[in-house]
Design a protein around this motif. Structure first.
Motif, PDB file in Angstrom:
ATOM      1  N   GLY A 186      -5.872 -17.672 -13.307  1.00  0.00           N
ATOM      2  CA  GLY A 186      -4.750 -17.566 -14.221  1.00  0.00           C
ATOM      3  C   GLY A 186      -5.033 -18.084 -15.610  1.00  0.00           C
ATOM      4  O   GLY A 186      -4.617 -17.490 -16.604  1.00  0.00           O
ATOM      5  N   ASP A 240      -2.246 -13.190 -15.618  1.00  0.00           N
ATOM      6  CA  ASP A 240      -2.595 -13.888 -16.853  1.00  0.00           C
ATOM      7  C   ASP A 240      -1.717 -15.124 -17.076  1.00  0.00           C
ATOM      8  O   ASP A 240      -0.525 -15.006 -17.360  1.00  0.00           O
ATOM      9  N   GLY A 241      -2.316 -16.307 -16.967  1.00  0.00           N
ATOM     10  CA  GLY A 241      -1.590 -17.549 -17.199  1.00  0.00           C
ATOM     11  C   GLY A 241      -1.198 -17.780 -18.641  1.00  0.00           C
ATOM     12  O   GLY A 241      -0.384 -18.666 -18.929  1.00  0.00           O
ATOM     13  N   ARG A 253       0.628 -15.895 -20.184  1.00  0.00           N
ATOM     14  CA  ARG A 253       2.038 -15.470 -20.269  1.00  0.00           C
ATOM     15  C   ARG A 253       2.988 -16.623 -20.003  1.00  0.00           C
ATOM     16  O   ARG A 253       4.198 -16.484 -20.167  1.00  0.00           O
ATOM     17  N   ARG A 261      -0.532 -22.273 -19.819  1.00  0.00           N
ATOM     18  CA  ARG A 261      -1.373 -21.775 -18.726  1.00  0.00           C
ATOM     19  C   ARG A 261      -1.183 -22.548 -17.413  1.00  0.00           C
ATOM     20  O   ARG A 261      -2.108 -22.656 -16.601  1.00  0.00           O
ATOM     21  N   SER A 266       1.006 -18.321 -13.507  1.00  0.00           N
ATOM     22  CA  SER A 266       1.114 -16.908 -13.853  1.00  0.00           C
ATOM     23  C   SER A 266       2.155 -16.294 -12.924  1.00  0.00           C
ATOM     24  O   SER A 266       2.698 -16.964 -12.042  1.00  0.00           O
TER      25      SER A 266
END
Length: 595
Positions: A297, A395-396, A398, A402, A405
């Motif tokens: 992530g 995708d972390g 987002r 981080r 995710s």
């Protein structure tokens, strides 16, 4: 008759296909790659006996061999499955390829398909065993099969109460299995059904397991919820919502009959300024002093140096190395969503499979510097909305710093089984259970209170109020929706023609369960008051969840109060005057498990 994979050659005999690839090495020239269209998605790594690296490309349906002398792809061949795992037998002469859809291929040194083993359901992991046997675990089988790969005979089937995740083998020859989503570990003597021991483990998303070099401890990377606190920026950064850990469980713990969760020591993987979303793979150095961990992530590679403090540090169990220390972790950003990591035989280099970047990153252990990048796609990757959505889902970035995710709560699109206090019901104070997203398309409205009419509305709210990340760029929500709509329900836990399931189907109809769970989606477009409430949340009407794949999505109800389907049907029969008999309860559960 052995079928030869066209263009094969595992790098040990004649190379039948010699290619070039885009390689970035300090001081070296870049060469043009072979023409490849679309994402390749490297997901598994394996060093061969001749020190060449083999890489499984899931979406390209290919295996490639990389020569570490110049970090060039020197062999590239198709396989008839979407590969997701690689393994090598103890003699170094036979290869095993696990498929994303339940397949298992046996290959010889020259790339010939020797045999296709009994198919399972879902992504498949393979653990080589002595005497020509392998342990094969497919995600949705709730079992590990021990197979003699030489003739394909299933020696034994070990039933488990959870979806199968990572596998490892202890020095005493027992096989350890991790729950792919929830908090369980099990072990068994391969080939001896009835030897299974299932233990509770405080954690979810057990990404990888490995036995330490001392042979006394099981290393586990996973995520953990400290408490179902309101999902605010402050609580995320405090690590309350989800935190990533490296745990060490002494193998002797499995000998205990206690019902308590396994005791363990831990290292927190999250950093002071960022989280460590989605630990996905770990590798132990040949001398046991270094543990490298990929974070799918947060797109990081972690180096955990265990040499500080000597062999036995204060407070550490006798005979075990220190597990490591959070303040001594070193971090390197690699490509997007690294999901595999492996040391070379010298222990001086590690490589990562950066699945959403179509790249292999090569890193020097001593100073954590990148020494090469092997690009597996030619130029910019042309992704479909669904493929872009998968990359965003993993995708972390987002999320806030981080820490997590979408996949942290919905690993592989499913559920980690935890309750979270989100704004999904309009406020804080009543944590709700995480639903599976497998088969979510066509089940609107969404959220437990049915307040979100479209999948896009749910995605946008989750990005904003659950992940607390940056505003999505134009097109991101649409891409995530495309990915979610591609997720199919999991396979049923038991066959539909099972006699008990057929009796349960008639009972399901007779008791008018279809008024809330109408086929084919087994839900309805509305909310119902079924005699439940969420306490301080003030809700009595709930959105009936789809029952497709419900056999895999424990715990149940909006707050996870029921641990099993049996508890659901026994304790909750809205609108019914007559209680179920034990036989009827079992039949109804059988039907639900067949959906």
């Amino acid at each position: 008759m052995h079928a030869m994979i066209r263009g094969a050659g595992l790098g040990f005999g004649l190379l039948l296909s010699v290619l070039t690839t885009m390689t970035s090495v300090p001081g070296a020239e870049r060469s043009e790659p072979a023409n490849r269209v679309g994402p390749q998605v490297p997901v598994a790594l394996l060093w061969g006996p001749d020190d060449r690296l083999h890489v499984a490309l899931r979406e390209a349906r290919r295996l490639v061999t990389v020569d570490p002398q110049n970090w060039q792809v020197v062999a590239d061949w198709p396989v008839p499955i979407r590969p997701c795992s690689l393994a090598l037998d103890e003699t170094g002469s036979t290869y095993f390829v696990g498929g994303a859809d339940g397949e298992t291929l046996v290959l010889d040194r020259e790339g010939a398909v020797v045999r296709t083993l009994t198919a399972g359901k879902g992504p498949t992991r393979i653990l080589p065993l002595p005497a020509g046997q392998v342990a094969v675990g497919s995600l949705w089988d709730a079992a590990v099969r021990v197979i003699d790969w030489r003739d394909g005979h299933v020696v034994a089937t070990h039933r488990l109460p959870f979806p199968v995740g990572a596998l490892a083998r202890t020095p005493k020859g027992r096989v350890v299995v991790a729950d792919a989503f929830g908090g369980h570990l099990a072990d068994f003597v391969p080939g001896r059904p009835g030897s299974e021991r299932v233990r509770n483990f405080e954690g979810v998303n057990l990404g990888a397991i490995a036995v330490s070099d001392e042979g006394k401890e099981l290393l586990v990377i996973h995520m953990e919820q400290l408490e179902p606190a309101p999902i605010t920026a402050a609580n995320i950064d405090r690590g309350l919502i989800l935190s990533s850990r490296l745990s060490g469980v002494q193998l002797s713990e499995f000998d205990s009959e206690a019902d308590e969760p396994l005791s363990r020591r831990q290292v927190v993987l999250d950093g002071p300024v960022h989280g460590a979303a989605d630990p996905s793979a770990l590798a132990l150095s040949p001398d046991g002093t270094q543990i490298f961990i990929t974070l799918a992530g947060s797109h990081h590679l972690l180096k955990n140096d265990r040499t500080n403090g000597g062999l036995v540090a204060a407070g550490e169990p006798h005979g075990l190395r220190p597990l490591g220390h959070n303040q001594r972790l070193q971090v390197l950003e690699v490509g997007r969503s690294p999901v595999a990591v492996a040391f070379d035989r010298s222990g001086q280099l590690v490589v990562t499979a950066d699945s959403m970047s179509d790249r292999i990153s090569v890193v020097k252990v001593a100073n954590l510097s990148r020494v090469a990048s092997v690009e597996l796609s030619s130029g910019p990757i042309a992704r479909t909305p669904e493929q872009r959505g998968e990359a965003l889902f993993l995708d972390g970035r987002r999320a806030l710093d981080r820490w997590m995710s979408c996949s942290s709560c919905h690993n592989a699109g499913h559920t980690n089984g935890l309750n979270f206090d989100t704004m999904g019901d309009g406020g804080f104070g009543a944590p709700k259970n995480t639903p599976s997203l497998l088969g979510v398309a066509g089940t609107e409205p969404l959220a437990w209170n049915g307040s979100l009419a479209r999948l896009a509305d749910q995605v946008h709210q989750s990005l904003e109020s659950s992940l607390r990340g940056p505003d999505p760029a134009p097109g991101m929500v649409d891409d995530l929706v495309a990915y979610l709509e591609s997720l199919r329900p999991p396979p049923p836990r038991r066959p539909r023609d099972d006699p008990a399931a057929q009796r349960g189907a008639a009972l399901f109809q007779a008791r008018r369960c279809e008024s809330c769970h109408r086929p084919p989606s087994y839900t309805i477009a509305g909310v119902r008051d079924v005699g439940l409430d969420d306490g301080s949340g003030g809700n009595r009407k709930f959105n009936p969840p789809s029952l497709r794949g419900v056999g895999w999505s424990a715990p149940y109800f909006h707050d996870g109060r029921a641990a099993t389907l049996s508890q659901v049907v026994q304790s909750h029969s809205p609108g019914q005057e007559r209680a179920l008999s034990p036989q009827e309860r079992d039949d109804l559960v059988a039907f639900l498990e067949s959906l």
